[in-house]
Design a protein around this motif. Structure first.
Motif, PDB file in Angstrom:
ATOM      1  N   HIS A  28      92.921  36.332  34.024  1.00 53.16           N
ATOM      2  CA  HIS A  28      93.446  34.977  34.138  1.00 53.16           C
ATOM      3  C   HIS A  28      93.907  34.511  32.762  1.00 53.16           C
ATOM      4  CE1 HIS A  28      93.746  30.741  35.262  1.00 53.16           C
ATOM      5  NE2 HIS A  28      93.122  30.481  34.122  1.00 53.16           N
ATOM      6  N   ILE A  29      95.066  33.896  32.719  1.00 59.34           N
ATOM      7  CA  ILE A  29      95.613  33.360  31.472  1.00 59.34           C
ATOM      8  C   ILE A  29      95.837  31.869  31.652  1.00 59.34           C
ATOM      9  CG2 ILE A  29      97.523  33.422  29.830  1.00 59.34           C
ATOM     10  CD1 ILE A  29      97.998  36.315  30.621  1.00 59.34           C
ATOM     11  N   LEU A  45     112.179  27.932  25.753  1.00 56.61           N
ATOM     12  CA  LEU A  45     111.130  27.542  26.679  1.00 56.61           C
ATOM     13  C   LEU A  45     111.695  26.567  27.700  1.00 56.61           C
ATOM     14  CD1 LEU A  45     108.105  27.487  27.487  1.00 56.61           C
ATOM     15  CD2 LEU A  45     107.846  25.560  25.915  1.00 56.61           C
ATOM     16  N   VAL A  46     111.449  26.865  28.969  1.00 54.01           N
ATOM     17  CA  VAL A  46     111.908  25.996  30.051  1.00 54.01           C
ATOM     18  C   VAL A  46     110.784  25.073  30.504  1.00 54.01           C
ATOM     19  CG1 VAL A  46     112.789  25.932  32.414  1.00 54.01           C
ATOM     20  CG2 VAL A  46     113.596  27.700  30.820  1.00 54.01           C
ATOM     21  N   ALA A  47     109.614  25.656  30.729  1.00 52.06           N
ATOM     22  CA  ALA A  47     108.493  24.859  31.222  1.00 52.06           C
ATOM     23  C   ALA A  47     107.194  25.566  30.899  1.00 52.06           C
ATOM     24  CB  ALA A  47     108.607  24.623  32.725  1.00 52.06           C
ATOM     25  N   ALA A  48     106.139  24.797  30.714  1.00 52.72           N
ATOM     26  CA  ALA A  48     104.833  25.359  30.408  1.00 52.72           C
ATOM     27  C   ALA A  48     103.771  24.650  31.236  1.00 52.72           C
ATOM     28  CB  ALA A  48     104.532  25.213  28.919  1.00 52.72           C
ATOM     29  N   ILE A  49     102.674  25.364  31.464  1.00 54.15           N
ATOM     30  CA  ILE A  49     101.583  24.787  32.242  1.00 54.15           C
ATOM     31  C   ILE A  49     100.262  25.300  31.692  1.00 54.15           C
ATOM     32  CG2 ILE A  49     101.683  26.630  33.998  1.00 54.15           C
ATOM     33  CD1 ILE A  49     100.996  24.403  36.077  1.00 54.15           C
ATOM     34  N   ARG A  69     101.153  26.286  39.457  1.00 53.29           N
ATOM     35  CA  ARG A  69     100.358  27.516  39.478  1.00 53.29           C
ATOM     36  C   ARG A  69      99.339  27.467  40.593  1.00 53.29           C
ATOM     37  NH1 ARG A  69      97.952  28.091  33.748  1.00 53.29           N
ATOM     38  NH2 ARG A  69      97.125  30.024  34.622  1.00 53.29           N
ATOM     39  N   ASP A  70      98.960  28.651  41.035  1.00 53.80           N
ATOM     40  CA  ASP A  70      97.883  28.809  42.014  1.00 53.80           C
ATOM     41  C   ASP A  70      96.870  29.741  41.374  1.00 53.80           C
ATOM     42  OD1 ASP A  70      96.195  29.581  44.098  1.00 53.80           O
ATOM     43  OD2 ASP A  70      97.785  29.493  45.590  1.00 53.80           O
ATOM     44  N   ASN A  71      95.824  29.175  40.803  1.00 51.24           N
ATOM     45  CA  ASN A  71      94.857  29.985  40.054  1.00 51.24           C
ATOM     46  C   ASN A  71      94.095  30.948  40.960  1.00 51.24           C
ATOM     47  OD1 ASN A  71      95.475  28.906  37.525  1.00 51.24           O
ATOM     48  ND2 ASN A  71      94.043  27.204  37.781  1.00 51.24           N
ATOM     49  N   VAL A  76     102.133  31.931  39.132  1.00 43.31           N
ATOM     50  CA  VAL A  76     102.811  30.800  38.506  1.00 43.31           C
ATOM     51  C   VAL A  76     104.205  30.718  39.118  1.00 43.31           C
ATOM     52  CG1 VAL A  76     103.635  29.784  36.345  1.00 43.31           C
ATOM     53  CG2 VAL A  76     101.532  31.131  36.368  1.00 43.31           C
ATOM     54  N   TYR A  77     104.680  29.506  39.336  1.00 43.80           N
ATOM     55  CA  TYR A  77     105.960  29.333  40.012  1.00 43.80           C
ATOM     56  C   TYR A  77     106.879  28.428  39.194  1.00 43.80           C
ATOM     57  CZ  TYR A  77     103.060  30.820  43.946  1.00 43.80           C
ATOM     58  OH  TYR A  77     102.196  31.509  44.761  1.00 43.80           O
ATOM     59  N   LEU A  78     108.175  28.678  39.338  1.00 43.30           N
ATOM     60  CA  LEU A  78     109.175  27.763  38.790  1.00 43.30           C
ATOM     61  C   LEU A  78     110.097  27.386  39.941  1.00 43.30           C
ATOM     62  CD1 LEU A  78     110.209  26.377  36.203  1.00 43.30           C
ATOM     63  CD2 LEU A  78     111.856  28.267  35.989  1.00 43.30           C
TER      64      LEU A  78
END
Length: 113
Positions: A28-29, A45-49, A69-71, A76-78
């Motif tokens: 997991h990151i 960079l477009v997006a970060a979470i 994101r779904d941990n 991770v989704y865009l």
């Protein structure tokens, strides 16, 4: 070994939508993001979470792109809406963990005008 695998790219007309999933394997990151690189331009960079779901998106895509994101699934989704010709680029999923940057191989998004 950490692996990031993007999918969902393709050809779409201007004004259309695409969803890019990124599958994370190995561990997991917390810090994840999406970058893009257009022809002849630097990667940006477009997006970060964060691991807790805090998000940040570039001004150029604000209001049109959403990162999530779904941990539980380590995904991770865009979500990209109202796509423009200038969104054409290779989109990369990335993660940073303990100072190590991980990258996927990228998925090409082409927006036709």
């Amino acid at each position: 070994q950490v692996q990031l695998v993007e999918s969902g790219g393709g050809l779409v007309q201007a004004g259309g939508s695409l969803r890019l999933p990124c599958a994370v394997s190995g561990r997991h990151i917390d810090a994840m993001g999406w970058y893009r690189q257009a022809p002849g331009k630097q990667r940006e960079l477009v997006a970060a979470i964060s691991g807790g779901g805090l998000t940040n998106v570039a001004d150029s895509v604000k209001g049109r792109f959403i990162i999530s994101r779904d941990n539980a699934k380590n995904m991770v989704y865009l979500e990209m809406k109202s796509l423009k010709f200038e969104d054409t680029a290779v989109y990369y999923c990335a993660g940073e963990d303990y100072g190590i940057q991980y990258w996927g191989n990228g998925t090409l998004v082409t927006v036709s005008s």
